[in-house]
Scaffold this active site. Structure first.
Site, PDB file in Angstrom:
ATOM      1  CG  ASP A  35      -6.710  -1.415  -1.116  1.00  0.00           C
ATOM      2  OD1 ASP A  35      -6.959  -2.620  -1.293  1.00  0.00           O
ATOM      3  OD2 ASP A  35      -5.776  -1.013  -0.391  1.00  0.00           O
ATOM      4  CG  ASP A  94      -2.047  -0.989   1.144  1.00  0.00           C
ATOM      5  OD1 ASP A  94      -2.368  -1.439   0.036  1.00  0.00           O
ATOM      6  OD2 ASP A  94      -2.619  -1.309   2.195  1.00  0.00           O
TER       7      ASP A  94
END
Length: 171
Positions: free
Chosen positions: A124, A109
């Protein structure tokens, strides 16, 4: 749509890793203090929730992706471009994160909106936007959007009733 999302997700992760890796928690400003790229290792789910169960989330991600595809095929008005795009974003995002989980044991991420409580990635974002698009579509159009797919029986009946000899005679 699935392929585009997976490619963009994986490409951005490679570029971020080259820019900020191999150390985690490295960060660079993108838009002042509002948006940063911060490299983190996520063994949980979206936005870093439920850390420490990577195999469980790999398995559940695969099951959810298969379920989404089946739901799309049998329950949604799949001939609508909006539905196709939204489900493509959901499945593409899920596959992008599944690739990370299988390859590395965690998801990379890096998008850090500083006022938002979590750090996330393109996959996401695609999942979140796809779910919002699909929910909006179903809320606005509901049962009006349902289409009647051609059943195998009616297609077979149509093919069997077709007489190629009459076509040749009419030429």
């Amino acid at each position: 749509v699935v392929l585009i999302i997976v490619c963009i997700d994986q490409l951005t992760k490679v570029l971020i890793w080259r820019a900020l890796g191999p150390e985690f928690n490295n960060s660079i400003p993108v838009l002042g203090d509002w948006l940063r790229f911060t490299l983190i290792k996520n063994t949980g789910v979206a936005f870093g929730l439920f850390q420490g169960f990577p195999q469980f989330f790999t398995f559940t991600s695969i099951i959810i992706s298969i379920g989404a595809i089946l739901f799309y095929r049998y329950q949604l008005p799949y001939n609508h471009h909006w539905v196709q795009a939204s489900v493509g974003m959901i499945v593409g995002g899920a596959i992008g994160n599944i690739i990370d989980r299988i390859r590395q044991g965690y998801v990379l991420d890096f998008i850090h909106v500083t006022w938002f409580p979590g750090i996330f990635n393109i996959a996401d974002s695609a999942i979140t936007i796809g779910v919002a698009m699909l929910a909006g579509f179903l809320l606005l159009l509901g049962d009006d959007a349902q289409s009647t797919p051609i059943s195998d029986e009616s297609l077979l009946g149509e093919l069997l009733s077709h007489d190629p000899q009459s076509e040749r005679r009419s030429r």
